[in-house]
Write an enzyme that holds these catalytic residues in place. Structure first.
Site, short mmCIF file in Angstrom:
data_model
loop_
_atom_site.label_atom_id
_atom_site.label_comp_id
_atom_site.label_asym_id
_atom_site.label_seq_id
_atom_site.Cartn_x
_atom_site.Cartn_y
_atom_site.Cartn_z
N ARG A 19 51.10 8.92 13.54
CA ARG A 19 50.40 9.85 13.66
C ARG A 19 50.85 10.92 14.84
NH1 ARG A 19 44.47 7.89 13.34
NH2 ARG A 19 45.51 5.99 13.69
N ASN A 236 46.27 8.17 19.23
CA ASN A 236 46.99 7.87 17.96
C ASN A 236 47.65 9.15 17.56
OD1 ASN A 236 45.92 5.41 17.20
ND2 ASN A 236 43.64 6.39 17.42
N TYR A 374 71.16 32.49 47.80
CA TYR A 374 71.69 31.15 47.23
C TYR A 374 72.03 30.41 48.40
CZ TYR A 374 73.64 27.45 44.78
OH TYR A 374 73.92 26.12 44.41
N ASN A 394 79.43 28.20 46.66
CA ASN A 394 80.13 26.75 46.79
C ASN A 394 80.84 26.18 45.71
OD1 ASN A 394 77.73 27.03 45.01
ND2 ASN A 394 77.22 25.09 45.00
N TYR A 395 81.03 26.86 44.61
CA TYR A 395 82.10 26.51 43.74
C TYR A 395 83.18 27.42 43.46
CZ TYR A 395 82.22 25.12 38.72
OH TYR A 395 82.63 24.47 37.37
N SER A 413 73.13 40.61 56.51
CA SER A 413 72.53 40.78 55.07
C SER A 413 73.92 40.91 53.81
CB SER A 413 71.94 42.11 54.88
OG SER A 413 70.87 41.89 55.53
#
Ligand code: UD1
Ligand code: CA
Length: 501
Positions: A19, A236, A374, A394-395, A413
């Site tokens: 069920r 159930n 980020y 970072n990538y 900024s």
């Protein structure tokens, strides 16, 4: 009276749970941060049985994987075909050796997550006190349909348990039901299990028939009624899953409040079973605390927070935040609208503000990332300030690289820090800089793309526009600018009683 040794707890978990309409075995569905079977195992753990025999069948690989190595003495027992509850217990006990006749065996269903250790201990104590061969945990219910009925002698002794499918109208009217939880003395149980038949409406070996057999053999069968019948309710389908989840939520939140946590809206606060809350914490509505989350004294979490496996330090404030696998230091301020991903560790007094996302970031005491940033694969030194809109890039499209920011740094900024890069202590970056090379301590890094201002461009190239008209009307046109601008923002009909920052 010395209590006989508890040789085994048998957990029945071989059923399919049709069920649920799920590819996941029923006992692996989760509420309050644990699967149903883990809740049952947590309830039986305090009994300290020598063995926990978990009878598995449907989805056995998944079930075994979920419980493997969880506790010493935990042993999955494969029941190849689901021949009934009696068959399941027989298969389990045949798989182990060295159970002595005077030792005890407890049987529990794997799908009853609301059972408590206290109830099971009381059941065992009642069994020992009655010197019984079997003691059945029973409950009085308004609607007994579907359950086995407890048929008693005038003396109160239990004579039999009769399944719904096998009950005549008089038996069906009995409102005391079998919860499916029992204590047996091993000798009489093992003897009775060998005489089970499938001569019943469902063609199964009923464990419940052991009760009738023991009674016929003049053994004592006791019943131990539950105060709160809901405690034994099984799951159930997914309606009952949600209902059980709600009961656990209420229990966990009530325990937290009694232990010193203020919960503003108990119905809108969900705390997993393995969460730790110190006294004098406050949870605001729509807060979800998952996994091994810990919250220290004086912290305020919520509204609208989802924290998973996250530590919140004393006195910290966390609002409208999603955090996973993170550590938030004492007196830190996080949120609103902040996302802490795994490996974030922020120190004392750190501020992470709106629309800041962090990942694998270590941010030292009193540093600030106030807005729209980020921060990934980074270290930020104490007291440094990360200006609005800063991105830790970072990538490089292939690999991730780290950025290290020293102490007392001021990142302007809209800086992009292209990793790997290191900004030394006390250094500055100018607004809008793209930093690709290390910045020495105390240095200022700026991209010297100087601003070019082309006078009169709007009136020449955009004549007739609102901008051109505004430029023409400026007072004095092309002259000194009024840096306050305040007179321009009078709103009709509204006096300025608002905030100033
Ligand atoms: C059982 C009891 C019933 C009781 C009810 C309480 C029997 C015959 N009846 O009925 O008196 O009121 O529980 O909920 O025991 N299981 C196995 N292997 C099997 C069969 C079942 O492991 O071969 C497991 C199931 O997965 C489940 C538990 O045993 O966890 C109970 O089985 P189920 O068929 O649901 O029993 P009920 O019909 O509910
Ligand atoms: Ca059944």
């Amino acid at each position: 009276m010395t209590q006989p040794r508890l040789a085994a707890v048998v957990v029945l978990a071989a059923g399919e749970g049709k069920r649920m309409r799920s590819v996941t075995p029923k006992v692996l569905h989760r509420i309050a941060g644990r699967c149903l079977l883990e809740h049952v195992l947590a309830a039986v753990a305090p009994l300290g049985a020598d063995r926990q025999l978990v009878v598995v069948g449907h989805g056995r690989e998944q079930v075994i994987a979920a419980i493997d190595g969880r506790a010493p003495g935990l042993l999955p027992i494969v029941q190849d075909r689901q021949g009934g509850t009696g068959h399941a217990v027989r298969v389990a006990l045949q798989a182990v050796e060295g159970i002595r006749p005077d030792e005890l065996v407890v049987v529990v269903p794997g799908d009853a997550p609301l059972l408590t250790g206290a109830t099971l201990s009381a059941l065992v104590a009642a069994h020992v006190h009655a010197a019984a061969a079997a003691t059945v945990l029973t409950a009085e219910v308004v609607d007994p349909f579907g359950y086995g009925r407890v048929v008693r002698e005038a003396s109160g002794q239990v004579r039999a348990i009769v399944e719904q499918a096998d009950a005549d109208p008089a038996t069906a009217a009995v409102r005391e039901i079998n919860t499916g939880v029992y204590v047996f003395t091993a000798g009489p149980l093992l003897a009775a299990l060998t005489s089970l038949t499938t001569d019943n409406a469902q063609g199964e070996e009923y464990l419940t028939d052991v009760v009738g057999t023991l009674f016929a053999r003049r053994q004592v069968v006791a019943a131990h009624p539950l105060d709160d019948a809901a405690e034994a309710s099984g799951v159930n389908d997914r309606v009952q899953l949600a209902a059980a989840g709600g009961v656990l939520r209420d229990r966990i939140v009530a325990a937290a409040m009694r232990a010193g946590t203020t919960v503003v809206d108990p119905c809108a606060t969900w705390i997993d079973a393995d969460v730790t809350l110190e006294p004098d914490t406050t949870l605001l509505p729509n807060t979800f605390l998952h996994g091994r989350t810990r919250v220290a004294s004086g912290a305020v979490v919520g509204p609208d927070c989802t924290l998973t496996d996250t530590v919140v330090g004393a006195g910290a404030t966390v609002s409208r935040t999603t955090a996973t696998g993170s550590v938030i230091g004492p007196d830190a301020t996080v949120g609103p609208y902040t996302h802490l991903r795994p490996g974030t560790r922020i120190g004392r007094g750190v501020k992470l503000g709106a629309f800041v996302e962090t990942k694998a970031a270590e941010i030292a005491d009193d540093a600030k990332v106030p807005h729209l940033s980020y921060v990934g694969d980074a270290v930020i030194g104490p007291r440094s300030n990360i200006g609005c809109g800063t991105i830790f890039a970072n990538y490089d499209g292939v690999a991730k690289h780290r950025t290290v920011i020293g102490a007392d740094v001021k990142i302007g900024s809209d800086t992009v820090l292209v990793a790997p890069v290191h900004v030394g202590d006390g250094a500055y970056t100018g607004a809008g800089s793209v930093v690709t090379e290390d910045v020495l301590p105390g240095a200022l890094a700026v991209r010297d793309g100087r601003q070019r201002t082309i006078e009169g461009w709007v009136q020449r190239r955009r004549p007739g526009t609102a901008a051109a008209r505004a430029a023409a009307a400026a007072d004095p046109p092309g002259g000194e600018l009024d840096h306050t601008g305040s007179a321009r923002v009078a709103i009709a009909g509204v006096s300025d009683g608002g905030h100033r920052t």
